[in-house]
Design an enzyme around this catalytic site. Structure first.
Site, PDB file in Angstrom:
ATOM      1  N   HIS A  35       0.922  -1.282  -0.182  1.00 12.54           N
ATOM      2  CA  HIS A  35      -0.149   0.002   0.106  1.00 12.54           C
ATOM      3  C   HIS A  35       0.985   1.213  -0.071  1.00 12.54           C
ATOM      4  O   HIS A  35       2.144   1.117   0.100  1.00 12.54           O
ATOM      5  CB  HIS A  35      -1.048  -0.129   1.119  1.00 12.54           C
ATOM      6  CG  HIS A  35      -0.274   0.028   2.620  1.00 12.54           C
ATOM      7  ND1 HIS A  35       0.258  -0.944   2.941  1.00 12.54           N
ATOM      8  CD2 HIS A  35      -0.190   1.027   3.501  1.00 12.54           C
ATOM      9  CE1 HIS A  35       0.584  -0.873   4.399  1.00 12.54           C
ATOM     10  NE2 HIS A  35       0.233   0.335   4.598  1.00 12.54           N
ATOM     11  N   HIS A  52       1.352   3.904   1.950  1.00 11.63           N
ATOM     12  CA  HIS A  52       1.991   4.776   3.153  1.00 11.63           C
ATOM     13  C   HIS A  52       3.328   4.571   3.118  1.00 11.63           C
ATOM     14  O   HIS A  52       4.200   3.751   2.595  1.00 11.63           O
ATOM     15  CB  HIS A  52       1.460   3.979   4.495  1.00 11.63           C
ATOM     16  CG  HIS A  52       0.042   4.313   4.927  1.00 11.63           C
ATOM     17  ND1 HIS A  52      -0.650   3.512   5.979  1.00 11.63           N
ATOM     18  CD2 HIS A  52      -0.662   5.277   4.354  1.00 11.63           C
ATOM     19  CE1 HIS A  52      -1.893   4.194   6.097  1.00 11.63           C
ATOM     20  NE2 HIS A  52      -1.797   4.947   5.178  1.00 11.63           N
ATOM     21  N   ASP A  61       5.971   4.304   5.185  1.00  9.82           N
ATOM     22  CA  ASP A  61       6.623   3.390   5.791  1.00  9.82           C
ATOM     23  C   ASP A  61       6.458   2.025   5.207  1.00  9.82           C
ATOM     24  O   ASP A  61       6.863   1.091   5.657  1.00  9.82           O
ATOM     25  CB  ASP A  61       6.437   3.139   7.298  1.00  9.82           C
ATOM     26  CG  ASP A  61       4.910   2.872   7.606  1.00  9.82           C
ATOM     27  OD1 ASP A  61       4.080   3.196   6.733  1.00  9.82           O
ATOM     28  OD2 ASP A  61       4.544   2.193   8.731  1.00  9.82           O
ATOM     29  N   HIS A  62       5.880   2.100   3.920  1.00  8.98           N
ATOM     30  CA  HIS A  62       5.905   0.717   3.118  1.00  8.98           C
ATOM     31  C   HIS A  62       6.458   0.931   1.626  1.00  8.98           C
ATOM     32  O   HIS A  62       7.161   0.380   1.026  1.00  8.98           O
ATOM     33  CB  HIS A  62       4.591   0.257   2.929  1.00  8.98           C
ATOM     34  CG  HIS A  62       4.176  -0.222   4.316  1.00  8.98           C
ATOM     35  ND1 HIS A  62       4.103  -1.593   4.587  1.00  8.98           N
ATOM     36  CD2 HIS A  62       3.572   0.264   5.383  1.00  8.98           C
ATOM     37  CE1 HIS A  62       3.708  -1.638   6.006  1.00  8.98           C
ATOM     38  NE2 HIS A  62       3.409  -0.618   6.398  1.00  8.98           N
ATOM     39  N   HIS A  98      -7.696  -0.630   5.343  1.00  4.70           N
ATOM     40  CA  HIS A  98      -6.330   0.428   6.111  1.00  4.70           C
ATOM     41  C   HIS A  98      -5.787   1.456   4.998  1.00  4.70           C
ATOM     42  O   HIS A  98      -6.019   2.652   5.505  1.00  4.70           O
ATOM     43  CB  HIS A  98      -5.180  -0.725   6.194  1.00  4.70           C
ATOM     44  CG  HIS A  98      -4.019   0.023   6.864  1.00  4.70           C
ATOM     45  ND1 HIS A  98      -4.115   0.598   8.100  1.00  4.70           N
ATOM     46  CD2 HIS A  98      -2.822   0.284   6.412  1.00  4.70           C
ATOM     47  CE1 HIS A  98      -2.779   0.994   8.423  1.00  4.70           C
ATOM     48  NE2 HIS A  98      -2.217   1.002   7.438  1.00  4.70           N
ATOM     49  N   ASP A 157      -0.354  -4.020   6.014  1.00  2.00           N
ATOM     50  CA  ASP A 157      -1.091  -3.599   7.337  1.00  2.00           C
ATOM     51  C   ASP A 157      -2.438  -4.035   7.444  1.00  2.00           C
ATOM     52  O   ASP A 157      -3.365  -3.495   8.111  1.00  2.00           O
ATOM     53  CB  ASP A 157      -0.752  -2.109   7.526  1.00  2.00           C
ATOM     54  CG  ASP A 157       0.520  -1.807   7.752  1.00  2.00           C
ATOM     55  OD1 ASP A 157       1.485  -2.300   8.009  1.00  2.00           O
ATOM     56  OD2 ASP A 157       0.618  -0.475   8.040  1.00  2.00           O
ATOM     57  N   HIS A 217       4.659  -5.409   9.775  1.00  2.12           N
ATOM     58  CA  HIS A 217       5.145  -5.165  11.305  1.00  2.12           C
ATOM     59  C   HIS A 217       5.244  -6.208  12.274  1.00  2.12           C
ATOM     60  O   HIS A 217       4.510  -6.899  12.157  1.00  2.12           O
ATOM     61  CB  HIS A 217       4.319  -3.812  11.838  1.00  2.12           C
ATOM     62  CG  HIS A 217       4.072  -2.594  11.093  1.00  2.12           C
ATOM     63  ND1 HIS A 217       4.898  -1.483  11.308  1.00  2.12           N
ATOM     64  CD2 HIS A 217       3.587  -2.283   9.835  1.00  2.12           C
ATOM     65  CE1 HIS A 217       4.622  -0.573  10.456  1.00  2.12           C
ATOM     66  NE2 HIS A 217       3.622  -1.000   9.655  1.00  2.12           N
TER      67      HIS A 217
END
Length: 253
Positions: free
Chosen positions: A60, A62, A64-65, A115, A136, A175
């Protein structure tokens, strides 16, 4: 199929990138390489050993991805497969569509909006070996927050799309959140599968790839919406209401 987990931001985000290699052809993909400074050394080591990086895959958009895409592209000019909103994405596969890595690995894209609306989980199959990279959406013992979606969407993502996979499919989330997830789960139910997960999380730093879809159906309260114990905790019986109440309770922990 060889899966190498690459921890990122340990102690804060506790993210994972994953390098997945077809052992016959040595073709490989890197999934969610969000922190290049931690990922690039692993990629260089792999390439120096004869592995060829063929794609970046994002679950996705975001940061942090998908936030490492530009930097990774400086070193490896490869197409990016991922959700429509991912940085520099080349191709967004249709739900249920497939592609291959090397000679042996078949990958199926599974759209799981909630998400984020561009969330995609990826099922990798190599013979009898099956792994799903869930970003996530699904964590070991938990699920992601509903940032862009609804309880209905998460119920469908977890309890139809992912629950429909073979029970022996190993789960690789974005995560390492298992300790926190099981801390919540034991307040909801005291089942043997949850206690077993609690014991494992207490004695193991990493849990990715150690549990399957079949395990999640037993110890993940977000995948047990019809369980009377879970319903009693939430005070609800409609499964969407149960999902909403669970997420709200987890958010407030």
């Amino acid at each position: 199929m060889h899966v190498e987990s690459i921890p990122m931001w340990e102690g804060s985000g506790n993210n994972y990138a994953y390098l997945v290699t077809d052992e016959k052809s040595k073709d490989a993909v890197i999934i969610d390489p969000a922190n290049p400074s931690e990922v690039l050394p692993s990629l260089k080591k792999a390439v120096d050993s004869g592995i060829k990086i063929t794609n970046i895959i994002n679950t996705h958009h975001h940061h942090d991805h998908a936030g490492g895409n530009s930097k990774i592209l400086e070193a490896y000019r490869v197409p990016i497969i991922g959700g429509k909103d991912c940085d520099k994405v080349t191709k967004t596969p249709e739900h249920g569509s497939t592609f291959t890595i090397g000679d042996n690995i078949k990958v199926k894209a599974l759209h799981t909006p909630c998400h984020t609306q561009d969330s995609i989980c990826f099922l990798f199959e190599d013979g009898n070996d099956k792994a799903v990279f869930t970003g996530d959406t699904l964590f070991i013992g938990g699920c992601g927050r509903f940032f862009e979606g609804t309880p209905e969407e998460m119920d469908k993502a977890l309890n139809q799309t992912l629950a429909g996979l073979p029970d022996d499919t190993k789960v690789y989330p974005g995560h390492e959140y298992t300790k926190g997830n099981v801390k919540f789960a034991v307040t909801v139910a005291q089942s043997e599968p949850i206690k077993k997960l609690e014991a494992f999380a207490g004695s193991n730093k990493q849990t990715q790839g150690k549990f399957t879809i079949g395990d999640e159906k037993q110890h993940n309260v977000f995948m047990r919406l019809d369980d009377p114990t879970v319903q009693k905790y939430t005070g609800k019986t409609d499964r969407v209401d149960v999902m909403a109440a669970l997420r709200e309770a987890k958010n407030s922990m």
